[in-house]
Design a protein around this motif. Sequence first.
Motif, PDB file in Angstrom:
ATOM      1  N   CYS A 129       0.749  -0.917  -0.121  1.00  0.00           N
ATOM      2  CA  CYS A 129      -0.008   0.198   0.135  1.00  0.00           C
ATOM      3  C   CYS A 129       0.445   1.461   0.060  1.00  0.00           C
ATOM      4  O   CYS A 129       0.488   2.276  -0.337  1.00  0.00           O
ATOM      5  N   VAL A 130       2.001   1.338   0.853  1.00  0.00           N
ATOM      6  CA  VAL A 130       2.017   2.348   0.589  1.00  0.00           C
ATOM      7  C   VAL A 130       3.635   2.740  -0.250  1.00  0.00           C
ATOM      8  O   VAL A 130       3.087   3.859  -0.290  1.00  0.00           O
ATOM      9  N   VAL A 131       4.125   1.623  -0.899  1.00  0.00           N
ATOM     10  CA  VAL A 131       4.403   1.612  -2.302  1.00  0.00           C
ATOM     11  C   VAL A 131       3.592   2.450  -3.392  1.00  0.00           C
ATOM     12  O   VAL A 131       3.955   3.259  -4.159  1.00  0.00           O
ATOM     13  N   GLY A 132       2.388   1.872  -2.845  1.00  0.00           N
ATOM     14  CA  GLY A 132       1.202   1.830  -4.409  1.00  0.00           C
ATOM     15  C   GLY A 132       0.873   3.415  -3.869  1.00  0.00           C
ATOM     16  O   GLY A 132       1.175   4.242  -5.231  1.00  0.00           O
ATOM     17  N   VAL A 133       0.928   4.516  -3.279  1.00  0.00           N
ATOM     18  CA  VAL A 133       0.812   5.526  -3.222  1.00  0.00           C
ATOM     19  C   VAL A 133       1.545   6.264  -3.581  1.00  0.00           C
ATOM     20  O   VAL A 133       1.625   7.132  -3.738  1.00  0.00           O
ATOM     21  N   LEU A 134       2.630   5.781  -2.754  1.00  0.00           N
ATOM     22  CA  LEU A 134       4.300   6.312  -3.054  1.00  0.00           C
ATOM     23  C   LEU A 134       4.466   6.758  -5.307  1.00  0.00           C
ATOM     24  O   LEU A 134       4.113   8.006  -5.414  1.00  0.00           O
ATOM     25  N   ASN A 135       3.789   5.552  -5.716  1.00  0.00           N
ATOM     26  CA  ASN A 135       4.131   5.507  -7.191  1.00  0.00           C
ATOM     27  C   ASN A 135       2.619   6.171  -7.378  1.00  0.00           C
ATOM     28  O   ASN A 135       2.987   7.442  -8.787  1.00  0.00           O
ATOM     29  N   VAL A 136       2.108   6.543  -7.238  1.00  0.00           N
ATOM     30  CA  VAL A 136       0.725   7.105  -7.036  1.00  0.00           C
ATOM     31  C   VAL A 136       0.530   8.801  -7.476  1.00  0.00           C
ATOM     32  O   VAL A 136       0.697   9.929  -8.480  1.00  0.00           O
ATOM     33  N   THR A 137       1.683   9.178  -6.563  1.00  0.00           N
ATOM     34  CA  THR A 137       1.985  10.128  -5.613  1.00  0.00           C
ATOM     35  C   THR A 137       3.211  10.921  -7.341  1.00  0.00           C
ATOM     36  O   THR A 137       2.698  12.250  -7.505  1.00  0.00           O
ATOM     37  N   LEU A 138       4.339   9.571  -6.776  1.00  0.00           N
ATOM     38  CA  LEU A 138       5.068  10.327  -8.366  1.00  0.00           C
ATOM     39  C   LEU A 138       4.413  10.529  -9.518  1.00  0.00           C
ATOM     40  O   LEU A 138       5.297  11.395 -10.260  1.00  0.00           O
ATOM     41  N   LEU A 139       3.853   9.483 -10.426  1.00  0.00           N
ATOM     42  CA  LEU A 139       3.340   9.864 -11.338  1.00  0.00           C
ATOM     43  C   LEU A 139       2.440  11.265 -11.516  1.00  0.00           C
ATOM     44  O   LEU A 139       1.888  11.691 -12.524  1.00  0.00           O
ATOM     45  N   SER A 140       1.587  11.316 -10.559  1.00  0.00           N
ATOM     46  CA  SER A 140       0.213  12.434 -10.827  1.00  0.00           C
ATOM     47  C   SER A 140       1.441  13.552 -10.376  1.00  0.00           C
ATOM     48  O   SER A 140       0.902  14.582 -11.469  1.00  0.00           O
ATOM     49  N   THR A 141       2.083  13.678  -9.493  1.00  0.00           N
ATOM     50  CA  THR A 141       2.946  15.331  -9.124  1.00  0.00           C
ATOM     51  C   THR A 141       3.839  15.769 -10.151  1.00  0.00           C
ATOM     52  O   THR A 141       3.842  16.206 -11.278  1.00  0.00           O
ATOM     53  N   LEU A 142       4.505  14.775 -10.649  1.00  0.00           N
ATOM     54  CA  LEU A 142       4.745  14.804 -12.368  1.00  0.00           C
ATOM     55  C   LEU A 142       5.027  14.482 -13.239  1.00  0.00           C
ATOM     56  O   LEU A 142       5.835  14.395 -14.886  1.00  0.00           O
ATOM     57  N   ARG A 143       3.245  14.266 -14.210  1.00  0.00           N
ATOM     58  CA  ARG A 143       3.117  13.867 -15.163  1.00  0.00           C
ATOM     59  C   ARG A 143       3.747  14.750 -16.117  1.00  0.00           C
ATOM     60  O   ARG A 143       3.241  14.040 -17.565  1.00  0.00           O
ATOM     61  N   ASN A 144       3.711  16.027 -16.255  1.00  0.00           N
ATOM     62  CA  ASN A 144       3.782  17.332 -16.982  1.00  0.00           C
ATOM     63  C   ASN A 144       5.474  16.869 -16.701  1.00  0.00           C
ATOM     64  O   ASN A 144       5.702  17.564 -18.519  1.00  0.00           O
ATOM     65  N   TYR A 145       6.100  16.340 -16.565  1.00  0.00           N
ATOM     66  CA  TYR A 145       7.717  16.451 -16.732  1.00  0.00           C
ATOM     67  C   TYR A 145       8.334  14.835 -16.809  1.00  0.00           C
ATOM     68  O   TYR A 145       9.694  15.018 -17.619  1.00  0.00           O
TER      69      TYR A 145
END
Length: 656
Positions: free
Chosen positions: A524-540
């Motif tokens: 769950c922790v890893v999944g949330v981190l991946n969600v946050t990473l892809l959502s935050t950096l989607r334009n980069y």
Amino acid sequence: MGIPQDTTNTNTRPHAESSGPFGTSFRSQLGSFSASSPLAEAAIARDLEGDNVYDDNGEDDSDSSTVRPSELSMTDAYSRPSIVNPGFRSAVIPSSSVPEHGYLTKKELAAVCDEERSLLRDNLLIPPKHPRGESESSFSSRLGRKLSIAALRKFRSTSDEESAIAAEDALSENTALLGGDPTQPYGGEDTPKIINKKWEEAVLSGKIHTTWQREAKVLGKYSGPLILTFLLQYSLNVASIFTVGHIGKVELGAVSLASMTANITGYAVYQGLATSLDTLCAQAYGSGHKKLVGLQLQRMIYFLWVITIPIGVIWLSGTAILSAIVPEKETARLAGLYLKILLTGAPGYAAFESGKRFVQAQGMFSATLYVLLICAPINALLNWLFVWHFDWGFVGAPIAVAVTENLLPLCLLSYVYFIDGRDCWGGFEWRALKNWGPMIKLALPGLIMVLAEFLAFEILTLSASWIGTTELAAQSVLSTVTALTFQIPFPISIAASTRIANLIGATLSPAAKTAAKVALCVACVVGVLNVTLLSTLRNYIPALFTNNEEVIDVVAALLPLCAAFQLFDALATNCNGILRGLGRQEVGGYVNLFAYYVIAMPISFGTGFGLKWGLHGLWTGPAIALGIVASIEGWFIYNTSWDRAVEEARKRNAMG
């Protein structure tokens, strides 16, 4: 580009009866999921018919550093970590060809003893490694330990707390409660014989318990090296996409298409067929006939080189074949060119896949990691040199991959020659050209398993080519990004699978259940981190792969959808790992087959082409499928009887 993940399949072999009602030692790791392979044993026996199993000095060729089942009364079975090749994504397929062996090397036996000693110490059944002095036994020191989270988790009632405090007070006062010499590490009880005896007694009396903190620590220790290995292996793919993607969207799409074709028609074939060595080499090594391990290696290399001939025909005809499938002719032409150049590295890759099994059969799993630590940076450097510095353009990427593929077996050979593994090489033999039948029969189920894993997500890449060049290039970036994020939860699932299987093999069902809970929480922790990473950096993130604004916009628009199912992805992956540890991998296999091929593919095609949602539609299917997998497998695990899992493991051992 196009080099799949590292594979190390489960190796199990049940054998002698234990000295208790269950196999109570960690030497019974993985409660054995299969019986010994008669086909492999027959092949080894045939090789031995005309072979002198004694060295020139008249001594038995068996390895004195290898402990065999008959020498360990508590050894029900032993298994190494199961690493399933995920391709872009993992679909766990049940296979009847589970590789097996029945031995423990000295290094592996020492690791087992360390694990048992650690749990005995944590449960106050042997003294600590370093006895405490009087200052450490003060009231404030003891009070701090009693109020720690680890200690509080062990206290379930007032009587439990009083018993635990009394036990620790007795230990700190260096009394003879636990026996041994209180001035020595572990009270002088640090011998394998004593540890094994105390372990059996503790397990049978139900005194072995674990904590969330301990299981989290073990999971991190197990998964850390695996994550590094997987990321290094996948970096070989990413390096080519990085370099080619900045040339243009047509080139980026061509790399993706060529990689997909190479994976399905070449690399997956090599990996699937080479899985037979996990049985043949391991059983040859476990039986003490080390030179036969090298003989099996030679057979597989020659066999894979023969298979390279039809693979070469397909790759050399790549342009014509892809032009008939893909509407964009320039993309098909470049992909065909990529495959032609890639063919020069295919024999090297085949030799490396065989060589990996050769060293793994000897218990040397770090060899592959060391090779990748050398080759991955070289591959990145070669991509930059050939594509940009020498200005070779698109053709520079496959040249870099081909050079790396030929470098991989050379580095592995150097490791074996200069560091470890030479004992299993008896030189080149004509016998390697005979007795291929058992090897091929064992290889075919592995081939089917690996191909099935590759197809699900690779079909989406081929489908994207019918939407447009921009979409195909975007699909290449999205597949790479999601596969990269997958390299974290998947190794964690492997570590969880191994840990849970070990605990079940040791009949510690409550501890195995705790390990499963920890694994799901970490997922769950890893999944949330991946969600946050892809959502935050989607334009980069898209800009790292390409300069084309159209492709960047499409990828940025789709990354939130990819991010949305990262949590389900991590949970589903770790549920698969838990099921493997329980010995119920067939459940994960059927659920994945149903979710991907019955649910995901129809939804993807229906929404992508029928409703004209484009790439959004193609990725909707896998997103829904992963949610279904996580839900069904999670429900199954929640309702699993862990005590019954221990009993079933014991029965599988007895049937062996």
